[in-house]
Design a protein around this motif. Sequence first.
Motif, PDB file in Angstrom:
ATOM      1  N   MET A 145       0.809  -1.222   0.000  1.00 33.41           N
ATOM      2  CA  MET A 145       0.000   0.000   0.000  1.00 33.41           C
ATOM      3  C   MET A 145       0.840   1.269   0.000  1.00 33.41           C
ATOM      4  SD  MET A 145      -2.951  -0.915   2.777  1.00 33.41           S
ATOM      5  CE  MET A 145      -4.197  -2.194   2.493  1.00 33.41           C
ATOM      6  N   ARG A 146       2.123   1.125   0.306  1.00 33.21           N
ATOM      7  CA  ARG A 146       2.976   2.305   0.405  1.00 33.21           C
ATOM      8  C   ARG A 146       3.292   2.894  -0.963  1.00 33.21           C
ATOM      9  NH1 ARG A 146       7.022   0.377   5.328  1.00 33.21           N
ATOM     10  NH2 ARG A 146       6.001   1.688   6.913  1.00 33.21           N
ATOM     11  N   ALA A 147       3.764   4.145  -0.924  1.00 26.53           N
ATOM     12  CA  ALA A 147       4.174   4.796  -2.162  1.00 26.53           C
ATOM     13  C   ALA A 147       5.331   4.061  -2.814  1.00 26.53           C
ATOM     14  CB  ALA A 147       4.572   6.242  -1.875  1.00 26.53           C
ATOM     15  N   THR A 148       6.132   3.362  -2.004  1.00 26.59           N
ATOM     16  CA  THR A 148       7.238   2.573  -2.539  1.00 26.59           C
ATOM     17  C   THR A 148       6.783   1.210  -3.032  1.00 26.59           C
ATOM     18  OG1 THR A 148       7.708   1.888  -0.266  1.00 26.59           O
ATOM     19  CG2 THR A 148       9.009   3.712  -1.163  1.00 26.59           C
ATOM     20  N   GLY A 149       5.504   0.856  -2.797  1.00 27.73           N
ATOM     21  CA  GLY A 149       4.938  -0.384  -3.311  1.00 27.73           C
ATOM     22  C   GLY A 149       4.001  -0.086  -4.463  1.00 27.73           C
ATOM     23  N   GLU A 150       2.797  -0.650  -4.392  1.00 19.86           N
ATOM     24  CA  GLU A 150       1.807  -0.385  -5.436  1.00 19.86           C
ATOM     25  C   GLU A 150       1.043   0.911  -5.168  1.00 19.86           C
ATOM     26  OE1 GLU A 150      -0.599  -3.873  -5.680  1.00 19.86           O
ATOM     27  OE2 GLU A 150       1.114  -5.203  -5.990  1.00 19.86           O
ATOM     28  N   GLY A 151       1.216   1.446  -3.973  1.00 19.24           N
ATOM     29  CA  GLY A 151       0.676   2.755  -3.635  1.00 19.24           C
ATOM     30  C   GLY A 151      -0.823   2.782  -3.377  1.00 19.24           C
ATOM     31  N   PRO A 152      -1.334   4.013  -3.165  1.00 17.63           N
ATOM     32  CA  PRO A 152      -0.659   5.300  -3.324  1.00 17.63           C
ATOM     33  C   PRO A 152       0.065   5.795  -2.084  1.00 17.63           C
ATOM     34  CG  PRO A 152      -2.958   5.704  -2.906  1.00 17.63           C
ATOM     35  CD  PRO A 152      -2.781   4.195  -2.917  1.00 17.63           C
ATOM     36  N   GLY A 153      -0.216   5.209  -0.900  1.00 20.89           N
ATOM     37  CA  GLY A 153       0.480   5.561   0.316  1.00 20.89           C
ATOM     38  C   GLY A 153       0.170   6.940   0.848  1.00 20.89           C
ATOM     39  N   MET A 154       0.995   7.351   1.818  1.00 21.92           N
ATOM     40  CA  MET A 154       0.785   8.636   2.497  1.00 21.92           C
ATOM     41  C   MET A 154       0.832   9.848   1.572  1.00 21.92           C
ATOM     42  SD  MET A 154       3.002   8.208   5.992  1.00 21.92           S
ATOM     43  CE  MET A 154       2.659   6.899   7.171  1.00 21.92           C
ATOM     44  N   PRO A 155       1.744   9.897   0.582  1.00 20.23           N
ATOM     45  CA  PRO A 155       1.823  11.119  -0.236  1.00 20.23           C
ATOM     46  C   PRO A 155       0.536  11.450  -0.980  1.00 20.23           C
ATOM     47  CG  PRO A 155       3.784   9.779  -0.534  1.00 20.23           C
ATOM     48  CD  PRO A 155       2.809   8.946   0.246  1.00 20.23           C
ATOM     49  N   PHE A 156      -0.217  10.424  -1.399  1.00 24.97           N
ATOM     50  CA  PHE A 156      -1.448  10.669  -2.143  1.00 24.97           C
ATOM     51  C   PHE A 156      -2.461  11.450  -1.324  1.00 24.97           C
ATOM     52  CE2 PHE A 156      -5.827   9.187  -3.043  1.00 24.97           C
ATOM     53  CZ  PHE A 156      -5.979   9.730  -4.306  1.00 24.97           C
TER      54      PHE A 156
END
Length: 292
Positions: free
Chosen positions: A246-257
């Motif tokens: 789920m992270r931005a470093t994975g498939e996302g979008p994570g916290m930045p989104f």
Amino acid sequence: MLGDIDPAEFGVCDAHDHLFIRTPKLPGQALDDAEAARAELVSFAGAGGRAVVQWTPWGMGGRLADLPGLSRDTGVHLVAATGLHQAAHYDPAELSTVYDDLAELFVRQLTEPPVRAGMIKAAGDFHHAGEHSRHVLAAAAAAHHATGAPIGVHLEAGTAAPDVLGILCGEHNMPPASVILGHLHRSPDTRIHREVAAAGAYVQFDGPSRAHHATDWRLLDSLAALVDAGHADRILLGADTVTPSMRATGEGPGMPFLVGGLRARIARELGDDVTTAVFVTNPARAFAAEWR
């Protein structure tokens, strides 16, 4: 994590997330990599984020000792949780070691240095609050009365918000303004949202990182319904990232989104004043406490 701050310094906030978490309900998917957590925070800060509230409670791998260093390294304010989730997230033997003394455990984690939590996590059940949930809610309320800490509640599939609020405020004399009701996007019933907001609780929408949830497209309508009813001051948003993918470093979008793409869309649809309330003013007020 670095000590008390003035609410005016809190800044743009992800009001419900996880840098570290593990649970038997998600085997092999723990968030337990400090460098990955640092990278996520750097991306969050680059998108304009300033504060993150980690809702990982006792016994679920929150790694409180690592949070002060991450906060210093990234310049992001971090607030950690004590509390207890549903019983399914624990080994029964481990849970039995603390179950009869939960309020004391929560108060200890909220007040004793070197690393203090800043909120209490509890949980309801699907459309009700069972025996375990009621036990934890009672302990959370006792810890609030002892310390002033706010309580955040995981609502299973977004349900039972009035029931949980009734238990905390009606049975245990919690002030509604110290209650944050999480996951309400999962049950996009705007009547319920308005009801609990009118009662004075915070209404939290979280989880744009959850690909299997079909309620993201209703988020703006849910927010607009609250704004139109005069409850813009009760809304909080979080990313609720719980697995590496789920992270931005994975498939996302994570916290930045959350503070990048989603914040810009809310500004376009609902205006800058509402956006500032949701991301800055409301979380600064919701997570503030007159510590006792």
